[in-house]
Design an enzyme around this catalytic site. Sequence first.
Site, short mmCIF file in Angstrom:
data_model
loop_
_atom_site.label_atom_id
_atom_site.label_comp_id
_atom_site.label_asym_id
_atom_site.label_seq_id
_atom_site.Cartn_x
_atom_site.Cartn_y
_atom_site.Cartn_z
N SER A 112 0.82 -1.20 0.00
CA SER A 112 0.00 0.00 0.00
C SER A 112 0.87 1.27 0.00
O SER A 112 1.66 1.45 -0.93
CB SER A 112 -0.97 -0.05 1.18
OG SER A 112 -2.05 0.83 1.00
N ASP A 170 -9.84 -4.95 -4.41
CA ASP A 170 -9.26 -4.04 -3.43
C ASP A 170 -10.08 -2.75 -3.40
O ASP A 170 -10.18 -2.04 -4.40
CB ASP A 170 -7.80 -3.74 -3.80
CG ASP A 170 -7.03 -3.05 -2.68
OD1 ASP A 170 -7.65 -2.27 -1.92
OD2 ASP A 170 -5.82 -3.28 -2.57
N HIS A 197 -7.58 -5.81 -0.04
CA HIS A 197 -6.42 -5.04 0.38
C HIS A 197 -5.59 -5.82 1.40
O HIS A 197 -5.64 -5.56 2.60
CB HIS A 197 -6.90 -3.71 0.98
CG HIS A 197 -5.81 -2.66 1.03
ND1 HIS A 197 -5.20 -2.17 -0.10
CD2 HIS A 197 -5.23 -2.03 2.08
CE1 HIS A 197 -4.29 -1.27 0.26
NE2 HIS A 197 -4.30 -1.17 1.57
#
Length: 222
Positions: A112, A170, A197
């Site tokens: 991320s 996601d 995610h």
Amino acid sequence: APVMAEARPLRLLALHGYRQSARRFRQRTGALRKALRGRAELLAIDAPHPLPAGAEDDPDGDDPPRGWWFSGPGTFEAGEAAAAPAGLEESLEAVAAALAEHGPFDGLLGFSQGAALAAMVCALRARGDPRFPVAFAVLVAGFASRAPAHGHFYREPIALPTLHVVGDTDAVIAAPVSRELARCFVEPVVLAHPGGHFIPAAAEQKKAYLQFLERFLPGQGQ
């Protein structure tokens, strides 16, 4: 035939996501570490900027959630074209310091916001920045920073081998956003998975990680 010497595992410096920490990242990557056992070791470091604790944070956690840079005062939104992003230089310095103190490392693994930072490190490395001696990166749920001040990272194709892990569902970093980051690289390898995610580590993804990492194992003609 001579017996092949047991190759040492690759060492990856791991960069956690926004609102995580090295400890939380270790807790959430058990399946990945198991999948890579014998082939790659992960060492996670803390981002330099602590964040105020939020309702979703573990009240018993002794480590505050952290971030690599901010798009607004003490906040971060991946989609925001921040006019005055703050804190990135300290994070680049923290990565450089970790590479120097705990190295040598072979590559980076970012998740991320950590993947977005790792991509910036790749760009600097590809330009010959001596602070970042890494050969490749695995970028999970990555994105390109929308801040105009960070635009220089993506101006030219980044010539460093990368594996981009993209979650089709996601909801935090949408798949097209991660694919857009992949297009900033020369010959990126893209691994799509049906999940959201997180860092996937099922059999299919394990195979893809190992196949990518195989290229960098000592004695593989690199």
